[in-house]
Design an enzyme around this catalytic site. Structure first.
Site, PDB file in Angstrom:
ATOM      1  N   CYS A   1      42.210  -7.641 -17.926  1.00  0.00           N
ATOM      2  CA  CYS A   1      43.017  -6.788 -18.792  1.00  0.00           C
ATOM      3  C   CYS A   1      44.301  -7.162 -19.155  1.00  0.00           C
ATOM      4  O   CYS A   1      45.275  -7.328 -18.248  1.00  0.00           O
ATOM      5  CB  CYS A   1      42.749  -5.325 -18.265  1.00  0.00           C
ATOM      6  SG  CYS A   1      43.516  -3.951 -19.363  1.00  0.00           S
TER       7      CYS A   1
ATOM      8  N   CYS B   1      49.443  -2.113 -16.312  1.00  0.00           N
ATOM      9  CA  CYS B   1      49.241  -0.504 -15.557  1.00  0.00           C
ATOM     10  C   CYS B   1      49.618  -1.019 -13.979  1.00  0.00           C
ATOM     11  O   CYS B   1      48.794  -1.568 -13.401  1.00  0.00           O
ATOM     12  CB  CYS B   1      47.916   0.162 -15.566  1.00  0.00           C
ATOM     13  SG  CYS B   1      47.514   0.242 -17.252  1.00  0.00           S
TER      14      CYS B   1
ATOM     15  N   CYS C   1      47.179  -1.121 -11.341  1.00  0.00           N
ATOM     16  CA  CYS C   1      45.626  -1.310 -11.582  1.00  0.00           C
ATOM     17  C   CYS C   1      45.173  -2.825 -11.004  1.00  0.00           C
ATOM     18  O   CYS C   1      45.910  -3.774 -11.460  1.00  0.00           O
ATOM     19  CB  CYS C   1      45.293  -1.129 -13.117  1.00  0.00           C
ATOM     20  SG  CYS C   1      43.392  -1.532 -13.219  1.00  0.00           S
TER      21      CYS C   1
ATOM     22  N   CYS D   1      29.657   7.296 -15.871  1.00  0.00           N
ATOM     23  CA  CYS D   1      30.804   7.178 -16.337  1.00  0.00           C
ATOM     24  C   CYS D   1      31.142   5.588 -16.579  1.00  0.00           C
ATOM     25  O   CYS D   1      30.962   4.968 -15.373  1.00  0.00           O
ATOM     26  CB  CYS D   1      32.137   7.692 -15.858  1.00  0.00           C
ATOM     27  SG  CYS D   1      33.701   7.366 -16.552  1.00  0.00           S
TER      28      CYS D   1
ATOM     29  N   CYS E   1      29.601   9.254 -20.155  1.00  0.00           N
ATOM     30  CA  CYS E   1      30.997   8.988 -20.322  1.00  0.00           C
ATOM     31  C   CYS E   1      31.342   7.779 -20.367  1.00  0.00           C
ATOM     32  O   CYS E   1      30.708   6.891 -19.681  1.00  0.00           O
ATOM     33  CB  CYS E   1      31.621   9.956 -19.054  1.00  0.00           C
ATOM     34  SG  CYS E   1      33.586   9.884 -18.951  1.00  0.00           S
TER      35      CYS E   1
ATOM     36  N   CYS F   1      38.078  14.060 -20.957  1.00  0.00           N
ATOM     37  CA  CYS F   1      38.168  14.057 -19.219  1.00  0.00           C
ATOM     38  C   CYS F   1      39.551  13.131 -19.276  1.00  0.00           C
ATOM     39  O   CYS F   1      39.682  12.176 -19.668  1.00  0.00           O
ATOM     40  CB  CYS F   1      37.320  12.950 -19.052  1.00  0.00           C
ATOM     41  SG  CYS F   1      37.635  12.878 -17.097  1.00  0.00           S
TER      42      CYS F   1
ATOM     43  N   ARG G   1      38.160  17.250 -10.891  1.00  0.00           N
ATOM     44  CA  ARG G   1      37.300  15.913 -10.000  1.00  0.00           C
ATOM     45  C   ARG G   1      38.270  15.711  -9.119  1.00  0.00           C
ATOM     46  O   ARG G   1      39.468  14.882  -9.199  1.00  0.00           O
ATOM     47  CB  ARG G   1      36.722  14.890 -10.873  1.00  0.00           C
ATOM     48  CG  ARG G   1      36.223  13.816 -10.313  1.00  0.00           C
ATOM     49  CD  ARG G   1      35.284  12.823 -11.333  1.00  0.00           C
ATOM     50  NE  ARG G   1      34.501  13.709 -12.159  1.00  0.00           N
ATOM     51  CZ  ARG G   1      34.505  13.843 -13.451  1.00  0.00           C
ATOM     52  NH1 ARG G   1      35.326  12.992 -14.112  1.00  0.00           N
ATOM     53  NH2 ARG G   1      33.766  14.458 -14.331  1.00  0.00           N
TER      54      ARG G   1
END
Ligand code: SAM
Ligand code: DTB
Ligand code: SF4
Length: 322
Positions: free
Chosen positions: A51, A55, A58, A95, A127, A187, A259
């Protein structure tokens, strides 16, 4: 923005003596929801790693040396197989996560749209979490049958640039608007344990609660520190901190699905029980989240049995073929 609840008012709730907070949250939960029902979701990492974003938490960011198993977008058939397994093991929601900065209008997106329609056909709530979306991409996902879109604000607006510099908070809010305007459920939640202050946690919850329609689902993640990422050496958060976040979210957003997300492997059965009591009513199931470990389906089945919890049935969704 027209504020429904101020930062000060949220701080007053968040900083209450813990058992007062839990008691009130449990009361709100019982008055607003079927309190022994937990919605169970399975995550599938449909595209992993490489990616371009930075972040700090991550493991999938290309710029950090981590040992994730990088793979391109999965074939539709493989996702369908995993979705069927998720359904058979008791999940009502699937998801699908992709390590993308944003969705691009290309063949990969067309394949994701096919996945959405196919998984919906199995009777699961679908999702996706694919990064930033334009309004027309959001509309296409909705038309393919997407029920929910996950896009986390992660932390407060003030702390955001300490964690991510390749996009800003307003980019996140714009995508949430696009999802909402396309008629999907939202979400959005965050991560604790990234070095933020209590006020950053309070700020995140205040922003979520003040969205014109609050998210239908709010994931509360504890940072999973991963070797190779800038946050690898962060201390794990305590169960008490998770409990405070869950309880405050429950009081602020009485009917939202809260969640208990990343970090469950570090919580004992009794600590998770307290979180369910305080209003957590969803979990991710299965031994892997996207790339990191999670409790097994068998362990969760035992926990549900012990606590008298039941897994919720999926919401019926009609597929619109355009
Ligand atoms: N790339 C898309 C995006 O960032 O929106 C979707 C996938 S991304 C992995 C989904 C979410 O996983 C992030 O927003 C973050 O909240 C959460 N996450 C990622 N790494 C994490 C970690 N190490 N610990 C806890 N949560 C994490
Ligand atoms: C969310 O809030 N947590 C999930 C889901 N939404 C996409 C992801 C957690 C990821 C934890 C790190 C990993 O497994 O890579
Ligand atoms: Fe990419 Fe999402 Fe990970 Fe950020 S959280 S690096 S956008 S996969």
């Amino acid at each position: 923005m027209d504020q429904k609840i101020s930062l000060e008012a949220v701080r007053e709730i968040y900083t209450r003596p813990l058992l007062e907070l839990v008691f009130e949250a449990a009361t709100v939960h019982r008055n607003s929801n079927v309190h022994n029902e937990v919605q169970v979701s399975t995550l599938v990492s449909i595209k992993t790693g490489a990616c371009p974003e930075d972040c700090a938490y991550c493991p999938q960011a290309a710029r950090y040396q981590t040992d994730v198993d990088v793979h391109k977008l999965m074939p539709v058939e493989q996702v369908l197989e995993l979705a069927q397994q998720a359904k058979d093991s008791g999940s009502s929601r699937l998801c699908m996560g992709a390590a993308w900065r944003e969705v691009k209008d290309n063949k990969d997106f067309d394949r994701v749209l096919e996945m959405v329609t196919a998984v919906n056909g199995l009777g699961l709530e679908v999702c996706c979490t694919l990064g930033m979306l334009t309004d027309s991409q959001a509309q296409k996902l909705r038309d393919a049958g997407l029920y929910a879109y996950n896009h986390n604000l992660d932390t407060s607006a003030e702390y955001y640039d300490q964690i991510i510099t390749t996009r800003d908070y307003d980019d996140r809010l714009d995508t949430l608007d696009n999802v909402r305007n396309a008629g999907m459920t939202v979400c959005s939640g965050g991560i604790i344990g990234m070095g933020e202050t209590d006020d950053d946690r309070i700020g995140l919850l205040t922003t979520l609660a003040n969205l014109s329609t609050p998210p239908e689902s709010v994931p509360i993640n504890a940072l999973v520190p991963v070797e190779g990422t800038p946050l690898a050496d962060q201390k794990r958060v305590t169960a008490w901190e998770m409990l405070r976040m869950v309880a405050t979210a429950r009081i602020l957003m009485p009917t939202t699905v809260v969640r208990l997300s990343a970090g469950r492997t570090e919580l004992s059965a009794s600590e998770q029980a307290l979180c369910f009591l305080a209003g957590a009513n969803s979990i991710f199931a299965g031994e892997k989240l996207l790339t990191t470990p999670n409790p097994s389906v068998a362990d969760d089945a035992q926990l549900f049995e012990l606590l008298g919890l039941t897994a919720k049935e999926p919401q019926p969704v009609s597929v619109q073929i355009s």
